[in-house]
Structure formats: C-alpha cells, structure tokens
Design a protein around this motif. Structure first.
Motif, PDB file in Angstrom:
ATOM      1  N   ASP A  75      27.852   5.940  -6.253  1.00  0.00           N
ATOM      2  CA  ASP A  75      29.006   6.329  -7.066  1.00  0.00           C
ATOM      3  C   ASP A  75      29.196   7.840  -7.022  1.00  0.00           C
ATOM      4  O   ASP A  75      28.225   8.600  -6.993  1.00  0.00           O
ATOM      5  CB  ASP A  75      28.793   5.916  -8.520  1.00  0.00           C
ATOM      6  CG  ASP A  75      28.550   4.423  -8.676  1.00  0.00           C
ATOM      7  OD1 ASP A  75      29.187   3.646  -7.947  1.00  0.00           O
ATOM      8  OD2 ASP A  75      27.728   4.040  -9.524  1.00  0.00           O
ATOM      9  N   ILE A  76      30.462   8.235  -7.073  1.00  0.00           N
ATOM     10  CA  ILE A  76      30.847   9.647  -7.108  1.00  0.00           C
ATOM     11  C   ILE A  76      31.788   9.843  -8.285  1.00  0.00           C
ATOM     12  O   ILE A  76      32.682   9.032  -8.510  1.00  0.00           O
ATOM     13  CB  ILE A  76      31.574  10.056  -5.806  1.00  0.00           C
ATOM     14  CG1 ILE A  76      30.675   9.869  -4.587  1.00  0.00           C
ATOM     15  CG2 ILE A  76      32.101  11.481  -5.904  1.00  0.00           C
ATOM     16  CD1 ILE A  76      31.416  10.004  -3.255  1.00  0.00           C
ATOM     17  N   MET A  77      31.597  10.928  -9.024  1.00  0.00           N
ATOM     18  CA  MET A  77      32.544  11.343 -10.053  1.00  0.00           C
ATOM     19  C   MET A  77      33.011  12.750  -9.707  1.00  0.00           C
ATOM     20  O   MET A  77      32.183  13.631  -9.435  1.00  0.00           O
ATOM     21  CB  MET A  77      31.890  11.387 -11.434  1.00  0.00           C
ATOM     22  CG  MET A  77      31.513  10.051 -11.996  1.00  0.00           C
ATOM     23  SD  MET A  77      30.855  10.191 -13.680  1.00  0.00           S
ATOM     24  CE  MET A  77      32.388  10.389 -14.599  1.00  0.00           C
ATOM     25  N   ILE A  78      34.310  12.966  -9.724  1.00  0.00           N
ATOM     26  CA  ILE A  78      34.881  14.280  -9.453  1.00  0.00           C
ATOM     27  C   ILE A  78      35.752  14.679 -10.631  1.00  0.00           C
ATOM     28  O   ILE A  78      36.575  13.894 -11.099  1.00  0.00           O
ATOM     29  CB  ILE A  78      35.711  14.282  -8.152  1.00  0.00           C
ATOM     30  CG1 ILE A  78      34.796  14.031  -6.939  1.00  0.00           C
ATOM     31  CG2 ILE A  78      36.477  15.592  -7.989  1.00  0.00           C
ATOM     32  CD1 ILE A  78      35.525  13.932  -5.615  1.00  0.00           C
ATOM     33  N   SER A  79      35.580  15.911 -11.088  1.00  0.00           N
ATOM     34  CA  SER A  79      36.412  16.451 -12.156  1.00  0.00           C
ATOM     35  C   SER A  79      37.705  17.014 -11.560  1.00  0.00           C
ATOM     36  O   SER A  79      37.667  17.985 -10.796  1.00  0.00           O
ATOM     37  CB  SER A  79      35.684  17.560 -12.915  1.00  0.00           C
ATOM     38  OG  SER A  79      36.598  18.249 -13.754  1.00  0.00           O
ATOM     39  N   VAL A  80      38.823  16.406 -11.908  1.00  0.00           N
ATOM     40  CA  VAL A  80      40.122  16.895 -11.462  1.00  0.00           C
ATOM     41  C   VAL A  80      40.349  18.314 -11.997  1.00  0.00           C
ATOM     42  O   VAL A  80      40.903  19.169 -11.294  1.00  0.00           O
ATOM     43  CB  VAL A  80      41.248  15.918 -11.903  1.00  0.00           C
ATOM     44  CG1 VAL A  80      42.624  16.505 -11.661  1.00  0.00           C
ATOM     45  CG2 VAL A  80      41.081  14.582 -11.180  1.00  0.00           C
ATOM     46  N   ASP A  81      39.882  18.594 -13.215  1.00  0.00           N
ATOM     47  CA  ASP A  81      40.006  19.946 -13.778  1.00  0.00           C
ATOM     48  C   ASP A  81      39.313  20.969 -12.881  1.00  0.00           C
ATOM     49  O   ASP A  81      39.839  22.054 -12.617  1.00  0.00           O
ATOM     50  CB  ASP A  81      39.397  20.009 -15.183  1.00  0.00           C
ATOM     51  CG  ASP A  81      40.129  19.134 -16.188  1.00  0.00           C
ATOM     52  OD1 ASP A  81      41.351  18.927 -16.033  1.00  0.00           O
ATOM     53  OD2 ASP A  81      39.465  18.648 -17.129  1.00  0.00           O
ATOM     54  N   LYS A  82      38.119  20.620 -12.404  1.00  0.00           N
ATOM     55  CA  LYS A  82      37.369  21.529 -11.522  1.00  0.00           C
ATOM     56  C   LYS A  82      38.033  21.666 -10.157  1.00  0.00           C
ATOM     57  O   LYS A  82      37.975  22.723  -9.544  1.00  0.00           O
ATOM     58  CB  LYS A  82      35.922  21.058 -11.357  1.00  0.00           C
ATOM     59  CG  LYS A  82      35.074  21.210 -12.593  1.00  0.00           C
ATOM     60  CD  LYS A  82      34.694  22.652 -12.812  1.00  0.00           C
ATOM     61  CE  LYS A  82      33.658  22.760 -13.925  1.00  0.00           C
ATOM     62  NZ  LYS A  82      33.268  24.136 -14.162  1.00  0.00           N
ATOM     63  N   VAL A  83      38.654  20.599  -9.659  1.00  0.00           N
ATOM     64  CA  VAL A  83      39.362  20.689  -8.377  1.00  0.00           C
ATOM     65  C   VAL A  83      40.406  21.793  -8.457  1.00  0.00           C
ATOM     66  O   VAL A  83      40.473  22.670  -7.581  1.00  0.00           O
ATOM     67  CB  VAL A  83      40.013  19.343  -7.989  1.00  0.00           C
ATOM     68  CG1 VAL A  83      40.932  19.514  -6.786  1.00  0.00           C
ATOM     69  CG2 VAL A  83      38.955  18.286  -7.701  1.00  0.00           C
ATOM     70  N   PHE A  84      41.209  21.795  -9.517  1.00  0.00           N
ATOM     71  CA  PHE A  84      42.236  22.822  -9.682  1.00  0.00           C
ATOM     72  C   PHE A  84      41.626  24.214  -9.870  1.00  0.00           C
ATOM     73  O   PHE A  84      42.051  25.178  -9.232  1.00  0.00           O
ATOM     74  CB  PHE A  84      43.152  22.496 -10.870  1.00  0.00           C
ATOM     75  CG  PHE A  84      44.179  21.462 -10.561  1.00  0.00           C
ATOM     76  CD1 PHE A  84      45.309  21.766  -9.815  1.00  0.00           C
ATOM     77  CD2 PHE A  84      44.022  20.156 -11.008  1.00  0.00           C
ATOM     78  CE1 PHE A  84      46.264  20.807  -9.515  1.00  0.00           C
ATOM     79  CE2 PHE A  84      44.975  19.183 -10.724  1.00  0.00           C
ATOM     80  CZ  PHE A  84      46.095  19.512  -9.975  1.00  0.00           C
ATOM     81  N   ALA A  85      40.637  24.311 -10.731  1.00  0.00           N
ATOM     82  CA  ALA A  85      40.028  25.620 -11.029  1.00  0.00           C
ATOM     83  C   ALA A  85      39.377  26.220  -9.784  1.00  0.00           C
ATOM     84  O   ALA A  85      39.531  27.419  -9.510  1.00  0.00           O
ATOM     85  CB  ALA A  85      39.007  25.480 -12.158  1.00  0.00           C
ATOM     86  N   GLN A  86      38.645  25.408  -9.031  1.00  0.00           N
ATOM     87  CA  GLN A  86      37.937  25.928  -7.859  1.00  0.00           C
ATOM     88  C   GLN A  86      38.887  26.208  -6.701  1.00  0.00           C
ATOM     89  O   GLN A  86      38.670  27.158  -5.941  1.00  0.00           O
ATOM     90  CB  GLN A  86      36.810  24.966  -7.453  1.00  0.00           C
ATOM     91  CG  GLN A  86      35.704  24.982  -8.479  1.00  0.00           C
ATOM     92  CD  GLN A  86      34.580  23.994  -8.245  1.00  0.00           C
ATOM     93  OE1 GLN A  86      33.661  23.967  -9.016  1.00  0.00           O
ATOM     94  NE2 GLN A  86      34.634  23.181  -7.212  1.00  0.00           N
ATOM     95  N   ALA A  87      39.945  25.445  -6.565  1.00  0.00           N
ATOM     96  CA  ALA A  87      40.944  25.740  -5.534  1.00  0.00           C
ATOM     97  C   ALA A  87      41.536  27.125  -5.796  1.00  0.00           C
ATOM     98  O   ALA A  87      41.666  27.942  -4.874  1.00  0.00           O
ATOM     99  CB  ALA A  87      42.042  24.685  -5.525  1.00  0.00           C
ATOM    100  N   GLU A  88      41.848  27.396  -7.051  1.00  0.00           N
ATOM    101  CA  GLU A  88      42.382  28.714  -7.404  1.00  0.00           C
ATOM    102  C   GLU A  88      41.332  29.809  -7.208  1.00  0.00           C
ATOM    103  O   GLU A  88      41.615  30.853  -6.623  1.00  0.00           O
ATOM    104  CB  GLU A  88      42.870  28.713  -8.853  1.00  0.00           C
ATOM    105  CG  GLU A  88      43.534  30.014  -9.251  1.00  0.00           C
ATOM    106  CD  GLU A  88      44.120  29.979 -10.645  1.00  0.00           C
ATOM    107  OE1 GLU A  88      44.164  31.056 -11.279  1.00  0.00           O
ATOM    108  OE2 GLU A  88      44.527  28.887 -11.113  1.00  0.00           O
ATOM    109  N   GLU A  89      40.123  29.550  -7.687  1.00  0.00           N
ATOM    110  CA  GLU A  89      39.045  30.541  -7.583  1.00  0.00           C
ATOM    111  C   GLU A  89      38.741  30.912  -6.130  1.00  0.00           C
ATOM    112  O   GLU A  89      38.530  32.074  -5.809  1.00  0.00           O
ATOM    113  CB  GLU A  89      37.781  29.990  -8.241  1.00  0.00           C
ATOM    114  CG  GLU A  89      36.581  30.912  -8.162  1.00  0.00           C
ATOM    115  CD  GLU A  89      35.330  30.328  -8.802  1.00  0.00           C
ATOM    116  OE1 GLU A  89      34.235  30.841  -8.514  1.00  0.00           O
ATOM    117  OE2 GLU A  89      35.439  29.352  -9.577  1.00  0.00           O
TER     118      GLU A  89
END
Length: 164
Positions: A101-115
């Motif tokens: 199983d994998i869990m991904i935080s959509v919030d982190k996807v956006f934050a890290q793409a910007e970062e």
C-alpha cells in the motif's frame, strides 16, 4: 499492473493521476525486472490523515509526503526469490503479486512542487516511483541507499518523459 486508487481528500490534483500512477508503477516494475503481474493499493489523502497514520504506525507526529507499506520482506531489493517460496504473497483469485500500500499527501504534492520549482505532475510521479521502490525493498537510510534510489527514480521519470 493492477492499481486500486482511492481519492480521500477534497483537494483536486488537476492531473490524470490514475493514468500517471499506473504508467510510473509499470515503468518501475519493468526497470526492476518484476516477473509477475503486481497489485498495489494507492490512497491519495491530505496532511491530516498522513499525520494520523504516521503517528499510529511510526510514532512520528507529523505529516510526510508519502507512506509505503510493503507486503513482502525482500531480503535484497527486487530479490524475487523470496516470493517463490511463499504463495501468500500472491492474490489467490488473480495470481498477482501483492506488493503493498502507498499513501500520498496531495497537500505535500502541491507544496513540494512549489518548493522544488517543478510541476504537480512531476512531483506526483516522483512520489509514486519513490514509493514503488520502497515496496520492492529499496530504502534510503544511508547515503549509498539514497543515491541508488535517486538514480532509479530519475531514470524512471526520464524514460517516461516526465520532467520539471
């Protein structure tokens, strides 16, 4: 690749995450010479849920970008000999290898793409590749292990034409 995807957050990624997740997972399995059809569960969630799961299972009370829960205790990364010794690593109905199983935080996807100055697509695909490597027994606890994972992740995305 059989990937069950659950979207459990209101924040929309705005990309074709289902197609991308399967393409990236397939590429990693191909690169790692997986001889089996595989099954993975992917949950897209938010920071709050990732933090809850992190706290419950890892005693880490903070959100992370991704969590991976491998089903197979690989002795060496992508060392498939272990699965041939135990049929419980396979789905009885489909004969697919149960990777985990994998869990991904959509919030982190956006934050890290910007970062990191790249697209949401690239960040999402990177996290899928990263998680798939974890499910196959790779880790990044030492600098050497981290370097191996970095090369493999970059190669998978490059071969798929997923850039910044």
């Amino acid at each position: 690749m059989n990937m069950q995807i659950d979207y459990e957050t209101e924040r929309e990624l705005g990309i074709d995450y289902e197609t991308l997740a399967v393409k990236v997972a397939d590429k990693v399995l191909e690169m790692e010479k997986c001889p089996y059809d595989a099954q993975v569960n992917l949950v897209l969630t938010d920071n709050e849920e990732i933090e809850r799961v992190n706290t419950e299972f890892r005693d880490i009370a903070r959100p992370t970008d991704v969590l991976s829960f491998p089903m197979i205790p690989f002795e060496t990364p992508a060392g498939y000999d272990i699965v041939e010794e135990d049929e419980s690593y396979f789905d009885l109905d489909t004969d697919e290898l149960l990777l985990g199983d994998i869990m991904i935080s959509v919030d982190k996807v956006f934050a890290q793409a910007e970062e990191y100055g790249h697209s949401v697509t690239r960040e999402f695909c990177f996290l899928v590749a990263h998680s798939m490597l974890h499910l196959l027994g790779y880790d990044h606890m030492t600098p050497g292990e981290a370097a191996v994972m970095e090369v493999k992740q970059a190669k998978a995305l490059e071969e798929l034409g997923i850039t910044r």
